[in-house]
Design an enzyme around this catalytic site. Sequence first.
Site, PDB file in Angstrom:
ATOM      1  N   LYS A  62      39.743  74.305 100.406  1.00  0.00           N
ATOM      2  CA  LYS A  62      40.693  75.405 100.572  1.00  0.00           C
ATOM      3  C   LYS A  62      40.487  76.459  99.478  1.00  0.00           C
ATOM      4  CE  LYS A  62      44.175  72.512 102.848  1.00  0.00           C
ATOM      5  NZ  LYS A  62      45.609  72.129 102.878  1.00  0.00           N
TER       6      LYS A  62
ATOM      7  N   TYR B 108      45.911  74.970 112.782  1.00  0.00           N
ATOM      8  CA  TYR B 108      47.208  74.406 112.381  1.00  0.00           C
ATOM      9  C   TYR B 108      48.222  74.476 113.521  1.00  0.00           C
ATOM     10  CZ  TYR B 108      45.891  73.979 107.409  1.00  0.00           C
ATOM     11  OH  TYR B 108      45.318  73.610 106.212  1.00  0.00           O
TER      12      TYR B 108
ATOM     13  N   PHE C 247      57.045  76.485 106.553  1.00  0.00           N
ATOM     14  CA  PHE C 247      55.969  76.782 105.615  1.00  0.00           C
ATOM     15  C   PHE C 247      54.747  77.400 106.280  1.00  0.00           C
ATOM     16  CE2 PHE C 247      55.376  72.287 106.851  1.00  0.00           C
ATOM     17  CZ  PHE C 247      54.031  72.279 107.235  1.00  0.00           C
TER      18      PHE C 247
ATOM     19  N   ARG D  56      40.128  60.897 104.318  1.00  0.00           N
ATOM     20  CA  ARG D  56      41.573  60.992 104.035  1.00  0.00           C
ATOM     21  C   ARG D  56      41.896  60.209 102.762  1.00  0.00           C
ATOM     22  NH1 ARG D  56      44.795  64.497 106.972  1.00  0.00           N
ATOM     23  NH2 ARG D  56      46.523  63.023 106.926  1.00  0.00           N
TER      24      ARG D  56
ATOM     25  N   THR E 131      49.071  64.247 100.691  1.00  0.00           N
ATOM     26  CA  THR E 131      49.196  65.690 100.917  1.00  0.00           C
ATOM     27  C   THR E 131      49.760  66.412  99.700  1.00  0.00           C
ATOM     28  OG1 THR E 131      49.577  65.262 103.271  1.00  0.00           O
ATOM     29  CG2 THR E 131      50.235  67.430 102.441  1.00  0.00           C
TER      30      THR E 131
ATOM     31  N   ARG F 190      42.700  65.270  95.514  1.00  0.00           N
ATOM     32  CA  ARG F 190      43.910  66.044  95.215  1.00  0.00           C
ATOM     33  C   ARG F 190      44.542  65.589  93.905  1.00  0.00           C
ATOM     34  NH1 ARG F 190      45.862  65.576 101.503  1.00  0.00           N
ATOM     35  NH2 ARG F 190      45.049  67.569 102.249  1.00  0.00           N
TER      36      ARG F 190
ATOM     37  N   ASN G 191      46.403  72.250  97.971  1.00  0.00           N
ATOM     38  CA  ASN G 191      46.012  70.860  97.698  1.00  0.00           C
ATOM     39  C   ASN G 191      44.507  70.627  97.902  1.00  0.00           C
ATOM     40  OD1 ASN G 191      45.999  71.041 100.430  1.00  0.00           O
ATOM     41  ND2 ASN G 191      47.507  69.434 100.814  1.00  0.00           N
TER      42      ASN G 191
ATOM     43  N   HIS H  85      41.230  69.898 103.111  1.00  0.00           N
ATOM     44  CA  HIS H  85      41.737  69.426 104.409  1.00  0.00           C
ATOM     45  C   HIS H  85      40.742  68.415 104.950  1.00  0.00           C
ATOM     46  CE1 HIS H  85      43.032  69.400 108.614  1.00  0.00           C
ATOM     47  NE2 HIS H  85      41.733  69.470 108.906  1.00  0.00           N
TER      48      HIS H  85
ATOM     49  N   GLU I  60      38.831  70.237 115.813  1.00  0.00           N
ATOM     50  CA  GLU I  60      38.662  71.109 114.641  1.00  0.00           C
ATOM     51  C   GLU I  60      37.186  71.475 114.429  1.00  0.00           C
ATOM     52  OE1 GLU I  60      40.536  68.914 111.480  1.00  0.00           O
ATOM     53  OE2 GLU I  60      42.535  69.181 112.344  1.00  0.00           O
TER      54      GLU I  60
HETATM   55  P1  IDP Z   1      47.327  66.937 105.489  1.00  0.00           P
HETATM   56  O1  IDP Z   1      46.583  68.183 105.057  1.00  0.00           O
HETATM   57  O2  IDP Z   1      47.427  65.936 104.360  1.00  0.00           O
HETATM   58  O3  IDP Z   1      46.809  66.351 106.774  1.00  0.00           O
HETATM   59  P2  IDP Z   1      49.551  68.026 107.032  1.00  0.00           P
HETATM   60  O4  IDP Z   1      50.916  67.417 107.124  1.00  0.00           O
HETATM   61  O5  IDP Z   1      48.672  68.026 108.239  1.00  0.00           O
HETATM   62  O6  IDP Z   1      48.828  67.378 105.764  1.00  0.00           O
HETATM   63  O7  IDP Z   1      49.785  69.531 106.580  1.00  0.00           O
HETATM   64  C1  IDP Z   1      48.745  70.462 106.630  1.00  0.00           C
HETATM   65  C2  IDP Z   1      48.798  71.322 105.396  1.00  0.00           C
HETATM   66  O8  IDP Z   1      49.987  72.098 105.417  1.00  0.00           O
HETATM   67  C3  IDP Z   1      48.871  70.530 104.094  1.00  0.00           C
HETATM   68  O9  IDP Z   1      47.606  70.134 103.618  1.00  0.00           O
HETATM   69  C4  IDP Z   1      49.504  71.526 103.166  1.00  0.00           C
HETATM   70  O10 IDP Z   1      48.518  72.480 102.734  1.00  0.00           O
HETATM   71  C5  IDP Z   1      50.487  72.236 104.090  1.00  0.00           C
HETATM   72  N1  IDP Z   1      51.823  71.624 104.060  1.00  0.00           N
HETATM   73  C6  IDP Z   1      52.225  70.469 104.633  1.00  0.00           C
HETATM   74  N2  IDP Z   1      53.531  70.246 104.400  1.00  0.00           N
HETATM   75  C7  IDP Z   1      53.964  71.293 103.673  1.00  0.00           C
HETATM   76  C8  IDP Z   1      55.239  71.655 103.129  1.00  0.00           C
HETATM   77  O11 IDP Z   1      56.244  70.949 103.264  1.00  0.00           O
HETATM   78  N3  IDP Z   1      55.300  72.838 102.423  1.00  0.00           N
HETATM   79  C9  IDP Z   1      54.203  73.629 102.256  1.00  0.00           C
HETATM   80  N4  IDP Z   1      52.984  73.326 102.776  1.00  0.00           N
HETATM   81  C10 IDP Z   1      52.868  72.177 103.456  1.00  0.00           C
END
Ligand code: IDP
Length: 140
Positions: free
Chosen positions: A11, A51, A59, A87, A93, A104, A118, A121, A132
């Site tokens: 990212k 997404y 968010f 993962r 996350t 991370r 973070n 992805h 994807e």
């Molecule tokens: P992942 O990347 O660990 O699979 P997901 O739940 O798929 O997590 O969320 C995608 C991305 O959206 C996360 O990596 C993070 O960048 C962002 N994200 C997820 N939850 C939140 C939140 O509660 N606030 C802000 N950003 C979030």
Amino acid sequence: MATERTLVLVKPDGVRHRQIGEVLRRIEAKGYDIVALQQLVPTAELLEKHYEEHVGKPFYGSLVEFMMSGPVVAAVAEGEQVIAAFRSLAGATDPIKAAPGSIRGDLARDWGTKVQQNVVHGSDSPESAEREIGLWFPAL
Ligand code: IDP
């Protein structure tokens, strides 16, 4: 066991902090192949598809804004159970909760209140990976 492919993104925070090589190194050190690689600033259209499960969440707007704030490195990693393995390499996350030793946990710098920054992805299932990879590497 089946060979899988997964989509990895470094990212904008990871690119900004010169962590591209470190992320790719960890994937290769674990025994996986990088079979496609490109750097780009993603469009809002691409991110809306990527997404799609988050469209409409509180968010979502800031996530897209962040993801367009600079270049992203997209890679396809390949190998046995690479989806779950990446993962695991990536960690939780939320960078605050991500274990030390994970990408991370070790590399996130801009966490503050922003879970979204973070570093990486990784696809979360074979179905997501196929979808994807098709979005980011239509020629594959
Ligand atoms: P992942 O990347 O660990 O699979 P997901 O739940 O798929 O997590 O969320 C995608 C991305 O959206 C996360 O990596 C993070 O960048 C962002 N994200 C997820 N939850 C939140 C939140 O509660 N606030 C802000 N950003 C979030």
